[in-house]
Design a protein around this motif. Sequence first.
Motif, PDB file in Angstrom:
ATOM      1  N   ALA A   1      11.024   7.562  -6.872  1.00 10.51           N
ATOM      2  CA  ALA A   1      11.933   7.165  -5.789  1.00 10.51           C
ATOM      3  C   ALA A   1      12.543   5.798  -6.089  1.00 10.51           C
ATOM      4  CB  ALA A   1      11.188   7.135  -4.458  1.00 10.51           C
ATOM      5  N   ASN A   2      11.709   4.884  -6.613  1.00 14.78           N
ATOM      6  CA  ASN A   2      12.211   3.544  -6.958  1.00 14.78           C
ATOM      7  C   ASN A   2      13.254   3.621  -8.059  1.00 14.78           C
ATOM      8  OD1 ASN A   2      10.796   2.099  -5.142  1.00 14.78           O
ATOM      9  ND2 ASN A   2       9.072   1.686  -6.518  1.00 14.78           N
ATOM     10  N   ALA A   3      12.972   4.461  -9.062  1.00 15.97           N
ATOM     11  CA  ALA A   3      13.908   4.600 -10.182  1.00 15.97           C
ATOM     12  C   ALA A   3      15.247   5.105  -9.662  1.00 15.97           C
ATOM     13  CB  ALA A   3      13.343   5.556 -11.225  1.00 15.97           C
TER      14      ALA A   3
ATOM     15  N   THR B   1      21.537   0.938  -2.479  1.00 17.89           N
ATOM     16  CA  THR B   1      20.323   1.460  -1.841  1.00 17.89           C
ATOM     17  C   THR B   1      19.065   0.746  -2.318  1.00 17.89           C
ATOM     18  OG1 THR B   1      20.146   3.175  -3.523  1.00 17.89           O
ATOM     19  CG2 THR B   1      21.273   3.773  -1.480  1.00 17.89           C
ATOM     20  N   ARG B   2      19.214  -0.208  -3.244  1.00 18.77           N
ATOM     21  CA  ARG B   2      18.029  -0.885  -3.779  1.00 18.77           C
ATOM     22  C   ARG B   2      17.222  -1.526  -2.652  1.00 18.77           C
ATOM     23  NH1 ARG B   2      20.118  -4.221  -8.243  1.00 18.77           N
ATOM     24  NH2 ARG B   2      20.573  -2.185  -9.122  1.00 18.77           N
ATOM     25  N   GLY B   3      15.934  -1.205  -2.624  1.00 22.52           N
ATOM     26  CA  GLY B   3      15.059  -1.814  -1.611  1.00 22.52           C
ATOM     27  C   GLY B   3      15.121  -1.130  -0.247  1.00 22.52           C
ATOM     28  N   HIS B   4      16.032  -0.167  -0.106  1.00 19.20           N
ATOM     29  CA  HIS B   4      16.212   0.501   1.197  1.00 19.20           C
ATOM     30  C   HIS B   4      14.915   1.162   1.674  1.00 19.20           C
ATOM     31  CE1 HIS B   4      17.818   3.127   4.312  1.00 19.20           C
ATOM     32  NE2 HIS B   4      17.416   4.188   3.630  1.00 19.20           N
ATOM     33  N   SER B   5      14.300   1.973   0.814  1.00 19.23           N
ATOM     34  CA  SER B   5      13.114   2.721   1.242  1.00 19.23           C
ATOM     35  C   SER B   5      11.961   1.803   1.606  1.00 19.23           C
ATOM     36  CB  SER B   5      12.673   3.698   0.154  1.00 19.23           C
ATOM     37  OG  SER B   5      13.685   4.657  -0.037  1.00 19.23           O
ATOM     38  N   SER B   6      11.774   0.733   0.853  1.00 17.96           N
ATOM     39  CA  SER B   6      10.636  -0.139   1.195  1.00 17.96           C
ATOM     40  C   SER B   6      10.906  -0.894   2.499  1.00 17.96           C
ATOM     41  CB  SER B   6      10.267  -1.085   0.049  1.00 17.96           C
ATOM     42  OG  SER B   6      11.378  -1.818  -0.328  1.00 17.96           O
TER      43      SER B   6
ATOM     44  N   ALA C   1      -2.526   7.310  10.328  1.00 20.13           N
ATOM     45  CA  ALA C   1      -1.307   8.065  10.662  1.00 20.13           C
ATOM     46  C   ALA C   1      -0.084   7.193  10.421  1.00 20.13           C
ATOM     47  CB  ALA C   1      -1.357   8.524  12.122  1.00 20.13           C
ATOM     48  N   ALA C   2      -0.184   5.905  10.779  1.00 17.27           N
ATOM     49  CA  ALA C   2       0.937   4.976  10.580  1.00 17.27           C
ATOM     50  C   ALA C   2       1.213   4.818   9.086  1.00 17.27           C
ATOM     51  CB  ALA C   2       0.616   3.632  11.218  1.00 17.27           C
ATOM     52  N   GLU C   3       0.137   4.809   8.288  1.00 14.87           N
ATOM     53  CA  GLU C   3       0.341   4.643   6.840  1.00 14.87           C
ATOM     54  C   GLU C   3       0.973   5.887   6.211  1.00 14.87           C
ATOM     55  OE1 GLU C   3      -3.383   3.092   5.390  1.00 14.87           O
ATOM     56  OE2 GLU C   3      -2.845   1.088   6.122  1.00 14.87           O
ATOM     57  N   THR C   4       0.618   7.056   6.721  1.00 14.10           N
ATOM     58  CA  THR C   4       1.262   8.283   6.231  1.00 14.10           C
ATOM     59  C   THR C   4       2.767   8.226   6.526  1.00 14.10           C
ATOM     60  OG1 THR C   4      -0.736   9.588   6.527  1.00 14.10           O
ATOM     61  CG2 THR C   4       1.335  10.806   6.490  1.00 14.10           C
ATOM     62  N   ILE C   5       3.107   7.741   7.720  1.00 12.05           N
ATOM     63  CA  ILE C   5       4.522   7.630   8.100  1.00 12.05           C
ATOM     64  C   ILE C   5       5.234   6.652   7.160  1.00 12.05           C
ATOM     65  CG2 ILE C   5       6.107   6.854   9.931  1.00 12.05           C
ATOM     66  CD1 ILE C   5       4.023   7.954  11.948  1.00 12.05           C
ATOM     67  N   ALA C   6       4.551   5.541   6.842  1.00 16.11           N
ATOM     68  CA  ALA C   6       5.152   4.556   5.940  1.00 16.11           C
ATOM     69  C   ALA C   6       5.349   5.148   4.537  1.00 16.11           C
ATOM     70  CB  ALA C   6       4.285   3.307   5.879  1.00 16.11           C
ATOM     71  N   GLN C   7       4.364   5.941   4.086  1.00 18.34           N
ATOM     72  CA  GLN C   7       4.505   6.570   2.766  1.00 18.34           C
ATOM     73  C   GLN C   7       5.655   7.572   2.765  1.00 18.34           C
ATOM     74  OE1 GLN C   7       0.471   7.819   2.458  1.00 18.34           O
ATOM     75  NE2 GLN C   7      -0.059   6.255   0.944  1.00 18.34           N
ATOM     76  N   ALA C   8       5.762   8.320   3.863  1.00 21.61           N
ATOM     77  CA  ALA C   8       6.873   9.273   3.968  1.00 21.61           C
ATOM     78  C   ALA C   8       8.202   8.521   3.985  1.00 21.61           C
ATOM     79  CB  ALA C   8       6.719  10.120   5.231  1.00 21.61           C
ATOM     80  N   ALA C   9       8.205   7.346   4.630  1.00 19.16           N
ATOM     81  CA  ALA C   9       9.430   6.532   4.664  1.00 19.16           C
ATOM     82  C   ALA C   9       9.806   6.088   3.252  1.00 19.16           C
ATOM     83  CB  ALA C   9       9.235   5.326   5.576  1.00 19.16           C
ATOM     84  N   LEU C  10       8.786   5.744   2.454  1.00 16.30           N
ATOM     85  CA  LEU C  10       9.068   5.334   1.073  1.00 16.30           C
ATOM     86  C   LEU C  10       9.704   6.474   0.280  1.00 16.30           C
ATOM     87  CD1 LEU C  10       5.866   3.298   0.128  1.00 16.30           C
ATOM     88  CD2 LEU C  10       8.197   2.429   0.207  1.00 16.30           C
ATOM     89  N   LEU C  11       9.330   7.710   0.653  1.00 18.92           N
ATOM     90  CA  LEU C  11       9.785   8.875  -0.107  1.00 18.92           C
ATOM     91  C   LEU C  11      10.896   9.650   0.598  1.00 18.92           C
ATOM     92  CD1 LEU C  11       6.260  10.199  -1.160  1.00 18.92           C
ATOM     93  CD2 LEU C  11       7.901   9.041  -2.629  1.00 18.92           C
ATOM     94  N   HIS C  12      11.415   9.120   1.731  1.00 18.60           N
ATOM     95  CA  HIS C  12      12.268   9.968   2.573  1.00 18.60           C
ATOM     96  C   HIS C  12      13.522  10.478   1.853  1.00 18.60           C
ATOM     97  CE1 HIS C  12      14.354   6.133   3.341  1.00 18.60           C
ATOM     98  NE2 HIS C  12      15.384   6.831   3.775  1.00 18.60           N
ATOM     99  N   ASP C  13      14.066   9.688   0.934  1.00 20.86           N
ATOM    100  CA  ASP C  13      15.296  10.121   0.251  1.00 20.86           C
ATOM    101  C   ASP C  13      15.057  10.621  -1.169  1.00 20.86           C
ATOM    102  OD1 ASP C  13      17.184   9.967   2.220  1.00 20.86           O
ATOM    103  OD2 ASP C  13      17.773   7.895   1.779  1.00 20.86           O
TER     104      ASP C  13
END
Length: 268
Positions: free
Chosen positions: A71-73, A81-86, A105-117
Amino acid sequence: MAGEVGLSQAMSYARDLKGAYEALRARERELVEANERLRKAYQQSLRYARDLKKTYGRLQRAILQGLLGLANALEAKDPYTRGHSSRVAELSLELALRMGLPRPAAETIAQAALLHDLGKIGVPESILRKPGALTGEEWEIMRRHPVMGAQIVAPLEFFDDGAIIVRHHHERLDGSGYPDGLAGEGIPLGARIVAVADVYDALTSGRPYRAGLAHAEAVRVLDREGGRTLDDRLVALLVDILETGPATRAPGAAADAHGHHGAPERSV
Ligand SMILES: [Fe+2]
């Protein structure tokens, strides 16, 4: 005579009784030993289970790390979009915690946010970086990214909740979103959280087709969308976090909002 018989019988009973008692003691010792062996085996299996759990956790983290790298790459290739997901992940974590969700549960949401796109990996760069408006067909392709992202993370059984969030991060409260046109509380809370954070960050970041909005202007857009396309409780919470929360984060980009208002639905 009768007395002798009685005595020898009594002695024989006593011998039997002693034999039985000794057998019982021996049995008891065996049981104690067997019990001890069982206890040790149980402790050993507990240690194995703990080791296995640790290994499984490490494996999960390694797989997620790999996907995050991907996702970062993807993001790093595009200055917009650089830095958008984090940033979206950071806001989503805060929102989830402030909604009272337990930390895992909050951390799962944050991980999903990192991967959302992450699904944008399947969208051609000519579409991703197109400076002008997208054609109908290009939109069609762009709008596939939530489903593609969910498909990429689908094999990770431990990330089922995350996959659901990735799939639904473009659903809108009034049912106008995609891919499934879910509405209201039918949209999973995690997806509603990521949506609010995503829209805010997209509004305050520049895009090829417009400059980023200043915080106050982005808040006005969010307020307008609250209760219509975005969860208004979450909008209020986000504004509160950004304006009164710990100042760990500055708004995404340019403070000079000379660009036209990009509609939130363009925050793909
Ligand atoms: Fe998206």
